[in-house]
Scaffold this motif. Structure first.
Motif, PDB file in Angstrom:
ATOM      1  N   ALA A   1       0.880  -1.316  -0.100  1.00 16.66           N
ATOM      2  CA  ALA A   1      -0.060   0.061   0.188  1.00 16.66           C
ATOM      3  C   ALA A   1       0.763   1.260  -0.196  1.00 16.66           C
ATOM      4  N   MET A   2       1.729   1.174   0.810  1.00 21.72           N
ATOM      5  CA  MET A   2       2.733   2.397   0.806  1.00 21.72           C
ATOM      6  C   MET A   2       3.347   2.726  -0.591  1.00 21.72           C
ATOM      7  N   THR A   3       4.048   1.577  -1.108  1.00 22.11           N
ATOM      8  CA  THR A   3       4.747   1.550  -2.406  1.00 22.11           C
ATOM      9  C   THR A   3       3.804   2.164  -3.330  1.00 22.11           C
ATOM     10  N   ALA A   4       2.452   1.600  -3.517  1.00 23.67           N
ATOM     11  CA  ALA A   4       1.371   1.956  -4.447  1.00 23.67           C
ATOM     12  C   ALA A   4       1.099   3.674  -4.368  1.00 23.67           C
ATOM     13  N   ALA A   5       1.069   3.915  -3.107  1.00 24.65           N
ATOM     14  CA  ALA A   5       0.792   5.397  -2.683  1.00 24.65           C
ATOM     15  C   ALA A   5       2.016   6.245  -3.092  1.00 24.65           C
ATOM     16  N   ALA A   6       3.061   5.578  -3.066  1.00 28.87           N
ATOM     17  CA  ALA A   6       4.464   6.332  -3.348  1.00 28.87           C
ATOM     18  C   ALA A   6       4.579   6.706  -4.661  1.00 28.87           C
TER      19      ALA A   6
END
Length: 212
Positions: free
Chosen positions: A49-54
């Protein structure tokens, strides 16, 4: 080309994006969407999730202004539009209603809805673009870009840690504590949104007065 970090800008960008992404407010949503997952799978979901948001936030932060420029949309319009989006986001936060979005069929919940739009939503995208663009000086401000990029990275780090330890945070804060923090962040976000709109209006007025 300018290359110097701006501590004030870094703090402003960090606080604004942290308030918009509202990691504590998303704790119940994260736990609900991963209710049947093991601890290891929850950690993996948090990373994804953090990677997708980044990816989404950084792409629009660095290239969003160019995209708008190709459509003849200037910075004041971006600031005004971003301010309106942030204001609407703040109103939702002040309502305090925790709505768990439906899981998209065949899509990893880490990407949809956690990464997008809960974390990298219109508010976060607009704010990142506004901070990255800054005043138009005609020169490439690498220092500003690096400052904003680091601020975004710091916020994403906090978001990941919040999801990583979501169960612990929920036990410590309980529902009332999470609701309280979310409402306080909503109030701060309203002030930030009004400031963006006011700055855009001032730019429009200054541009109009400069016309012959």
């Amino acid at each position: 080309m300018e290359l110097s970090l701006d501590l004030g800008l870094a703090v402003q960008g960090f606080v604004t994006l942290l308030v918009i992404m509202d990691p504590l407010g998303n704790v119940p949503v994260f736990l609900a969407l991963t209710a049947t997952d093991t601890a290891a799978r929850r950690r993996r979901t948090a990373r994804h999730a953090m990677t997708a948001a980044a990816v989404i936030v950084y792409v629009f932060a660095f290239f969003g202004t160019q995209i708008l420029g190709s459509l003849s949309i200037g910075l004041p319009a971006l600031q005004a539009g971003g301010g309106v989006v942030l204001f609407l986001t703040a109103l939702e936060m002040l309502k305090g209603d925790i709505l768990v979005p439906n899981k998209a069929e065949g899509v990893n919940v880490a990407v949809v809805p956690l990464g997008v739009p809960l974390l990298a939503g219109p508010g976060a995208i607009s704010a990142a673009m506004v901070f990255m663009s800054g005043p138009s000086t005609g020169t490439l401000d690498v220092g500003r870009q690096l400052t904003v990029a680091l601020a975004i990275a710091a916020v994403l780090g906090v978001v990941y840690l919040t999801m990583r330890y979501a169960e612990l945070l929920e036990r410590l804060l309980k529902d009332n504590g999470i609701h309280l923090v979310t409402r306080v962040m909503g109030m701060l976000l309203i002030a930030i949104s009004i400031e963006l709109v006011a700055t855009a209006v001032q730019a429009y007025v200054a541009g109009a007065s400069a016309l012959p």
